[in-house]
Write a protein that holds these residues in place. Structure first.
Motif, PDB file in Angstrom:
ATOM      1  N   SER A  31       6.741  -2.556   0.298  1.00 24.43           N
ATOM      2  CA  SER A  31       7.343  -3.530   1.203  1.00 24.43           C
ATOM      3  C   SER A  31       6.301  -3.933   2.246  1.00 24.43           C
ATOM      4  N   ALA A  32       6.654  -4.935   3.029  1.00 22.22           N
ATOM      5  CA  ALA A  32       5.690  -5.483   3.986  1.00 22.22           C
ATOM      6  C   ALA A  32       5.326  -4.483   5.076  1.00 22.22           C
ATOM      7  N   TRP A  33       6.276  -3.716   5.552  1.00 24.56           N
ATOM      8  CA  TRP A  33       5.977  -2.804   6.660  1.00 24.56           C
ATOM      9  C   TRP A  33       5.177  -1.579   6.218  1.00 24.56           C
ATOM     10  N   THR A  34       5.149  -1.265   4.944  1.00 23.84           N
ATOM     11  CA  THR A  34       4.379  -0.109   4.483  1.00 23.84           C
ATOM     12  C   THR A  34       2.899  -0.432   4.269  1.00 23.84           C
ATOM     13  N   LEU A  35       2.504  -1.690   4.460  1.00 23.99           N
ATOM     14  CA  LEU A  35       1.086  -2.047   4.364  1.00 23.99           C
ATOM     15  C   LEU A  35       0.239  -1.292   5.389  1.00 23.99           C
ATOM     16  N   VAL A  36       0.854  -0.845   6.466  1.00 27.58           N
ATOM     17  CA  VAL A  36       0.115  -0.091   7.480  1.00 27.58           C
ATOM     18  C   VAL A  36      -0.412   1.233   6.921  1.00 27.58           C
ATOM     19  N   LEU A  37       0.168   1.704   5.804  1.00 27.53           N
ATOM     20  CA  LEU A  37      -0.320   2.931   5.180  1.00 27.53           C
ATOM     21  C   LEU A  37      -1.763   2.794   4.698  1.00 27.53           C
ATOM     22  N   LEU A  38      -2.203   1.562   4.460  1.00 29.99           N
ATOM     23  CA  LEU A  38      -3.588   1.344   4.046  1.00 29.99           C
ATOM     24  C   LEU A  38      -4.581   1.678   5.157  1.00 29.99           C
ATOM     25  N   LEU A  39      -4.101   1.775   6.383  1.00 29.01           N
ATOM     26  CA  LEU A  39      -4.977   2.142   7.496  1.00 29.01           C
ATOM     27  C   LEU A  39      -5.411   3.603   7.418  1.00 29.01           C
ATOM     28  N   ILE A  40      -4.646   4.431   6.740  1.00 24.13           N
ATOM     29  CA  ILE A  40      -4.987   5.858   6.645  1.00 24.13           C
ATOM     30  C   ILE A  40      -6.312   6.062   5.915  1.00 24.13           C
ATOM     31  N   PRO A  41      -6.485   5.543   4.692  1.00 30.44           N
ATOM     32  CA  PRO A  41      -7.789   5.734   4.049  1.00 30.44           C
ATOM     33  C   PRO A  41      -8.938   5.028   4.777  1.00 30.44           C
ATOM     34  N   VAL A  42      -8.640   3.917   5.429  1.00 25.61           N
ATOM     35  CA  VAL A  42      -9.687   3.228   6.190  1.00 25.61           C
ATOM     36  C   VAL A  42     -10.151   4.111   7.349  1.00 25.61           C
ATOM     37  N   ALA A  43      -9.199   4.732   8.044  1.00 26.04           N
ATOM     38  CA  ALA A  43      -9.545   5.609   9.166  1.00 26.04           C
ATOM     39  C   ALA A  43     -10.315   6.841   8.695  1.00 26.04           C
ATOM     40  N   VAL A  44      -9.911   7.413   7.580  1.00 23.76           N
ATOM     41  CA  VAL A  44     -10.603   8.589   7.049  1.00 23.76           C
ATOM     42  C   VAL A  44     -12.023   8.221   6.609  1.00 23.76           C
ATOM     43  N   ALA A  45     -12.196   7.076   5.972  1.00 26.51           N
ATOM     44  CA  ALA A  45     -13.528   6.629   5.560  1.00 26.51           C
ATOM     45  C   ALA A  45     -14.414   6.371   6.775  1.00 26.51           C
TER      46      ALA A  45
END
Length: 126
Positions: A31-45
């Motif tokens: 869903s649209a609001w779960t796109l923020v989950l993509l920030l997790i791998p970006v932050a870890v990288a």
């Protein structure tokens, strides 16, 4: 002036981040609001690529994800090793700065890169 020596996490640590991306993408596209989950791998990288220690002529710089702190050679009083083998710079003002990514096994390398400004303690007598 020499370029600072850089002690960083191995780039192979990005492989688990890639696996994390593959695991997060199906959830993020649900869903649209779960796109923020993509920030997790970006932050870890970003953490893997940024965090580390720079050793140069001006001193030792500890870099974290949010910022950095440089301790000049004249401010360095010593190095403290905690119970988890993490290294902490002790300043002449009594403050401490954690050295990320560097452990006690890296002390000889740290001493060599410091140009003799950091001593490696002798092993305890048995």
């Amino acid at each position: 002036m020499n370029a600072p020596a850089r002690l960083r996490m191995s780039r192979t640590a990005l492989l688990p981040v890639l696996i994390l991306v593959f695991c997060v993408v199906p959830l993020a596209l649900a869903s649209a609001w779960t796109l923020v989950l993509l920030l997790i791998p970006v932050a870890v990288a970003a953490w893997v690529l940024r965090v580390g220690v720079d050793i140069g002529d001006d001193g030792i710089t500890a870099r974290s994800l949010a910022g950095s702190r440089t301790v000049s050679w004249t401010e360095l009083a010593g190095i403290r090793i905690d119970e988890r083998n993490a290294l902490w710079l002790v300043t002449t003002a009594g403050t401490e700065v954690r050295l990320p990514v560097v452990r006690t096994r890296d002390l000889p390398r740290l001493a060599a890169l410091s140009g003799g400004r950091v001593d490696v303690p002798a092993p305890p007598a048995q």
